[in-house]
Motif scaffolding. Structure first.
Motif, PDB file in Angstrom:
ATOM      1  N   TYR A 134     -46.457  79.899  78.399  1.00 38.82           N
ATOM      2  CA  TYR A 134     -46.152  78.495  78.142  1.00 38.82           C
ATOM      3  C   TYR A 134     -44.657  78.346  77.852  1.00 38.82           C
ATOM      4  N   MET A 135     -44.038  77.375  78.510  1.00 40.94           N
ATOM      5  CA  MET A 135     -42.626  77.085  78.285  1.00 40.94           C
ATOM      6  C   MET A 135     -42.520  76.040  77.186  1.00 40.94           C
ATOM      7  N   VAL A 136     -42.065  76.488  76.019  1.00 41.23           N
ATOM      8  CA  VAL A 136     -41.964  75.567  74.893  1.00 41.23           C
ATOM      9  C   VAL A 136     -40.560  74.996  74.820  1.00 41.23           C
ATOM     10  N   GLN A 137     -40.480  73.754  74.401  1.00 42.93           N
ATOM     11  CA  GLN A 137     -39.229  73.027  74.276  1.00 42.93           C
ATOM     12  C   GLN A 137     -38.992  72.676  72.809  1.00 42.93           C
ATOM     13  N   PRO A 138     -37.742  72.376  72.426  1.00 33.72           N
ATOM     14  CA  PRO A 138     -37.508  71.916  71.048  1.00 33.72           C
ATOM     15  C   PRO A 138     -38.360  70.696  70.737  1.00 33.72           C
ATOM     16  N   LYS A 163     -37.410  78.798  71.565  1.00 36.48           N
ATOM     17  CA  LYS A 163     -37.678  78.031  72.771  1.00 36.48           C
ATOM     18  C   LYS A 163     -37.679  78.958  73.977  1.00 36.48           C
ATOM     19  N   GLY A 164     -38.356  78.525  75.015  1.00 43.88           N
ATOM     20  CA  GLY A 164     -38.463  79.326  76.218  1.00 43.88           C
ATOM     21  C   GLY A 164     -39.898  79.698  76.506  1.00 43.88           C
ATOM     22  N   GLU A 199     -48.573  61.613  70.686  1.00 40.92           N
ATOM     23  CA  GLU A 199     -47.272  60.967  70.589  1.00 40.92           C
ATOM     24  C   GLU A 199     -46.205  62.044  70.474  1.00 40.92           C
ATOM     25  N   GLN A 200     -45.368  62.201  71.501  1.00 41.08           N
ATOM     26  CA  GLN A 200     -44.314  63.196  71.479  1.00 41.08           C
ATOM     27  C   GLN A 200     -43.072  62.595  70.839  1.00 41.08           C
ATOM     28  N   VAL A 201     -42.566  63.288  69.824  1.00 37.09           N
ATOM     29  CA  VAL A 201     -41.354  62.829  69.152  1.00 37.09           C
ATOM     30  C   VAL A 201     -40.451  64.026  68.924  1.00 37.09           C
ATOM     31  N   SER A 202     -39.986  64.594  69.996  1.00 32.89           N
ATOM     32  CA  SER A 202     -39.199  65.808  69.878  1.00 32.89           C
ATOM     33  C   SER A 202     -37.713  65.545  69.703  1.00 32.89           C
ATOM     34  N   GLN A 203     -37.294  64.258  69.785  1.00 30.46           N
ATOM     35  CA  GLN A 203     -35.874  63.962  69.654  1.00 30.46           C
ATOM     36  C   GLN A 203     -35.378  64.307  68.255  1.00 30.46           C
ATOM     37  N   ASN A 204     -34.186  64.860  68.216  1.00 29.20           N
ATOM     38  CA  ASN A 204     -33.481  65.119  66.961  1.00 29.20           C
ATOM     39  C   ASN A 204     -34.215  66.102  66.054  1.00 29.20           C
ATOM     40  N   LEU A 205     -35.077  66.947  66.657  1.00 27.18           N
ATOM     41  CA  LEU A 205     -35.794  67.927  65.853  1.00 27.18           C
ATOM     42  C   LEU A 205     -35.387  69.323  66.307  1.00 27.18           C
ATOM     43  N   PRO A 206     -34.754  70.095  65.436  1.00 31.24           N
ATOM     44  CA  PRO A 206     -34.336  71.422  65.848  1.00 31.24           C
ATOM     45  C   PRO A 206     -35.502  72.412  65.925  1.00 31.24           C
ATOM     46  N   GLN A 207     -36.610  72.120  65.231  1.00 30.84           N
ATOM     47  CA  GLN A 207     -37.721  73.059  65.226  1.00 30.84           C
ATOM     48  C   GLN A 207     -38.407  73.103  66.586  1.00 30.84           C
ATOM     49  N   VAL A 208     -39.011  74.243  66.850  1.00 35.78           N
ATOM     50  CA  VAL A 208     -39.877  74.384  68.021  1.00 35.78           C
ATOM     51  C   VAL A 208     -41.285  74.609  67.485  1.00 35.78           C
ATOM     52  N   ILE A 209     -42.153  73.655  67.731  1.00 34.34           N
ATOM     53  CA  ILE A 209     -43.500  73.666  67.157  1.00 34.34           C
ATOM     54  C   ILE A 209     -44.530  73.498  68.262  1.00 34.34           C
TER      55      ILE A 209
END
Length: 840
Positions: free
Chosen positions: A106-110, A87-88, A35-45
């Motif tokens: 790997y291209m990581v996103q917030p 990120k990046g 379950e991807q829940v990347s909205q409104n999260l400043p962290q990059v995990i």
């Protein structure tokens, strides 16, 4: 003031670790239905799973970001999480001993980024070795300490099935077994004090995270084991109060989500019969699994007793039942029940100078004449139940609760004088109940700081009763035997003659049959708080700190009595009149409360996944021992401390060679040693010596070609007591070496496997182990030593894939080396030490 500052430091570091913000929107899975829940999260995990080509999770794999101070290890489920990433595009490196390193961009996103990593074994792979030495899963090459791992597959290839055989393989480790329920470990010459009741061990023994303090609660049989960890040097921070000189941790096989099992049956000489079996059953897929394992082993003793029966045999029946319950992805519950019963023949304590009933003297004549025949026995029965609950906040931050109850009973009867004369006989019975509770929190911050802290409570209630039957006249006859020795300074006689040339009791009246008994009741309450902390300061540089505070409440109730016959004439030498060992005394209580601190600090330089250099320093402590003097007065042997420094490296060369080197230097204070001179005011144990020990060890494993592995280990050690004790007075053991501390020891062998048909292979694993001369007591008495000797062992056989069947034959000590397994014992107090011959 110092203690207040230490407590404040522990509290501050623990609070910092726990107070990290709990990340929301985590993946609710056992790595499925992501379950991807990347909205409104400043962290990059980044979260992921490491597994092999068969989709089996790999625990302990290292995952790092090149160019960043980010390094984590996959947990027991193969899961990992890297947080606070930029990120990046990032380059991620995943490695594990025995597998090819995997590197991806790997291209990581917030927000959350999920990825599975599959590691492949190389064409000539090394054996994977994973340990939990630092309360988390790590490959052995990443553990910055002197640690050895013997896993299930390696033990099976060598034919190792019990602890006695394993100890032969590992230089620096010695294991002594004097019948069921009477065992002792020695690491790098540390005094294990086996064979004597109530003496605190210097090597901690853990069984699936649960401490086993009583020898009667430990099984030497290695059935259905995952691996065995052997840790050398002070380990009090993570392994508690008895880990002064090291620890041994047994990890059993846990239930899995796959149906399977095995049956092993065999036989051998001395009418050996053995059966082992295990079955793993997934009751509910991904939810509930159970595993049951059992062992039966029966073997006649290898020493014939002319009075009937055999000595030094085995008779063991035991089982283990385990349940694993996974109610949710972040909850794990393990329940384990163990039971074992041993009913073995007596131990062959032999006097090597007195002829047996066939007129033979010596230790290796394959028979002994010990009175009471088949009544000599050694029995032990123990059971335990443990419950482990783990709650994961995320992959690396989780709570663990370990609860255990353990109960054991032992009984033994032995001929202490080692002859057919009823000069000195002993019997004892003991029982103990242990309760253990630990709450531990594993933490990680920013993927560069990790560790654990916790609190544990240990409670033990134990009872011992021991009966002694003696005859002064017969003791005199044994001591007058030609060639017999008196242990200089270690006996109750006012003489120093070696060898003995006259009857030591001609000037004293001798008496006939005498009997006495003593009773001990011990209570231990111990609370420990600990913190272990690793900080990645630079990409390659790591600092480790550890500290523990232990509060002990010890209590001993002692009673002794004269139970019949005549008063012993030897009483005048020890003040124990009218008894031989302890003066009659009404029930008397001795107690001691203490607060102690131990710590460790270390630095490691990790060049890459293939090279790790480390240096450590630590302070270890062995608790006080409550006892009573021979003349019935309370006496406390002080706590023993060790200040240790070590350094070494671990390297993997071309994924085919694993090489580790470790060197150490230690200063020992208040060394707890057995002192049997028996003078009034003294007791069995004294703690006033100082000593220095230093040495080095190295190990090598090489995957030469497919189907051929070579291995070897070597250890060198020097130890010596100082000329003066901690009290500044001349020390009786000045310049003596530690007991069971050979200067040189090594083991080496190879494992070969070749295909002879499409689904059929043959295999052979010969190996040889050797030790140089060593002493059995700190007194270094001539005659109580073992000259250099070696073993040749081999395991060979045939393996088939369809059906899944292995036929093997193995043998130990194939060169028929004659050696002593143990020497000294209770009779050494009276100048007539006994010896236990090693297995042929």
């Amino acid at each position: 003031m110092k203690r207040t500052l230490i407590f404040a430091l522990l509290f501050t570091m623990a609070l910092t670790a726990v107070s990290q913000s709990k990340k929301r929107g985590r993946v609710k899975r056992k790595y499925r239905n992501v379950e991807q829940v990347s909205q409104n999260l400043p962290q990059v995990i980044m979260r992921g799973l490491v597994r092999d080509v068969s989709r089996v999770p790999i625990a302990g794999a290292s995952i790092e970001i090149e160019g960043l101070t980010k390094l984590v290890h996959s947990n027991e489920f193969g899961q990992f999480m890297l947080s606070d990433l930029p990120k990046g595009r990032l380059r991620i490196r995943v490695s594990c001993l025995g597998y090819q390193t995997r590197i991806i961009d790997y291209m990581v996103q917030p927000g959350f980024n999920d990825h599975y990593f599959t590691l492949e074994r190389g064409p000539i792979p090394l054996e994977t070795e994973i340990a939990t030495t630092q309360n988390r899963e790590q490959q052995i090459s990443d553990i910055p300490a002197a640690v050895s791992i013997v896993n299930k597959s390696f033990a099976e290839s060598l034919g190792i099935s019990d602890m006695e055989e394993l100890a032969v393989l590992e230089p620096g480790l010695s294991f002594e077994k004097l019948g069921a329920g009477n065992t002792g470990f020695f690491i790098q010459g540390a005094n294990g004090s086996s064979g004597f009741p109530g003496l605190s061990p210097s090597v901690a023994v853990f069984y699936d995270q649960v401490p086993v303090s009583q020898p009667g609660g430990f099984s030497s049989e290695l059935f259905d084991m995952e691996w065995v960890e052997i840790l050398k040097g002070p380990q009090n921070v993570l392994f508690g109060r008895n880990a002064l000189n090291g620890a041994v941790h047994f990890v059993s096989k846990k239930p899995e989500d796959e149906f399977g099992g095995y049956v092993t049956a065999g036989g051998g000489n001395y009418w050996n019969k053995e059966v082992q079996a295990a079955v793993n059953l997934p009751v509910v897929e991904d939810f509930l699994f159970v595993r049951a394992a059992g062992i039966f082993r029966d073997r006649n003793g290898y020493v014939e007793n002319t009075a009937s029966g055999t000595l030094n045999g085995k008779n063991i029946l035991g089982g283990r039942f385990s349940v694993r319950f996974l109610p949710a992805w972040n909850h794990k519950i393990d329940l384990q029940l163990n039971y074992q019963k041993s009913n073995e023949p007596g131990t062959a304590f032999i006097n090597r100078w007195v002829p047996n009933d066939e007129g033979e003297t010596g230790l290796f004549k394959s028979n002994a004449s010990l009175n009471r025949g088949e009544d000599l026995r050694s029995e032990a029965e123990w059971m335990d139940a443990s419950l482990t609950y783990r709650f994961l906040r995320d992959e690396h931050n989780y709570w663990t609760s370990v609860t255990s109850f353990r109960k054991n009973n032992t009984a033994a009867s032995w001929d202490a004088d080692g002859t057919s004369l009823p000069a000195l006989e002993m019997e004892n019975e003991s029982n103990a109940e242990n309760f253990y509770q630990e709450i531990r929190y594993n933490f990680m911050r920013g993927s560069y700081t990790n560790g654990s802290f916790g609190l544990n409570y240990f409670q033990e209630n134990g009872n011992l009763s021991q009966s002694i039957f003696s005859n002064d006249e017969l003791i005199s006859r044994i001591l007058s035997s030609p060639g017999s020795i008196v242990m200089s300074g270690q006996n109750r006689f006012p003489m120093q003659m070696e060898p003995l040339i006259s009857n030591p009791m001609t000037e004293f009246p001798v008496t006939g049959n005498h009997s006495e008994a003593f009773f001990n009741q011990r209570k231990t309450r111990s609370v420990q708080a600990f913190l272990h902390y690793t900080y990645q300061w630079r990409r390659r540089l790591f600092f480790t700190l550890g500290a523990s505070a232990i509060y002990d409440r010890l209590r001993l109730n002692h009673e002794s009595e004269f139970t019949g016959g005549e008063a012993s004439a030897l009483r005048q030498f020890s003040g124990s009149e009218p008894n031989l060992i302890y003066r009659p005394a009404l029930p008397h209580e001795l107690s001691k409360n203490s607060l102690s601190f131990t710590g460790q600090a270390g630095l490691s330089y990790r060049w890459n996944e293939n090279f790790n250099f480390y240096m450590n320093t630590s302070r270890g402590r062995r608790p006080q021992v409550l006892q009573f003097t021979w003349d019935g007065k309370p006496l406390i042997a002080g706590a023993e401390t060790v200040y240790s420094g070590e350094g070494g490296w671990k390297t993997i060369i071309k994924k085919r060679i694993f090489w580790d080197v470790n060197g150490f230097y230690r200063r020992h204070f208040n060394v707890q040693t057995l002192q049997w001179h028996g003078e009034p005011g003294t007791a069995l144990l004294a703690a006033n010596g100082k000593a220095t020990s230093y040495g080095a060890e190295t190990g090598l494993k090489v995957a030469v070609i497919p189907g051929l592995d070579v291995f070897g280990n070597y250890a060198w050690m020097q130890s010596a007591f100082d000329s003066t004790g901690v009290d500044g007075k001349d020390f009786i053991y000045a310049a003596n070496s530690f007991a069971r501390a050979p200067e040189h020891s090594f083991s080496a062998g190879f494992s070969a496997k070749g295909r002879i048909a499409q689904k059929m292979w043959i295999f052979a694993t010969p190996w040889y182990a050797w030790q140089s001369h060593f002493w059995f007591t700190e007194a270094n008495t001539l005659g109580l030593d073992q000259p250099a000797f070696g073993f040749l062992n081999i395991n060979l056989g045939l393996e088939m894939a369809d059906p899944d069947l292995v036929l093997s034959i193995y043998g130990t000590n194939l060169l028929e080396e004659e050696y002593i397994a143990s020497a000294g014992h209770w009779s050494g107090q009276f100048g007539m030490p006994t010896f236990v011959p090693g297995p042929p």
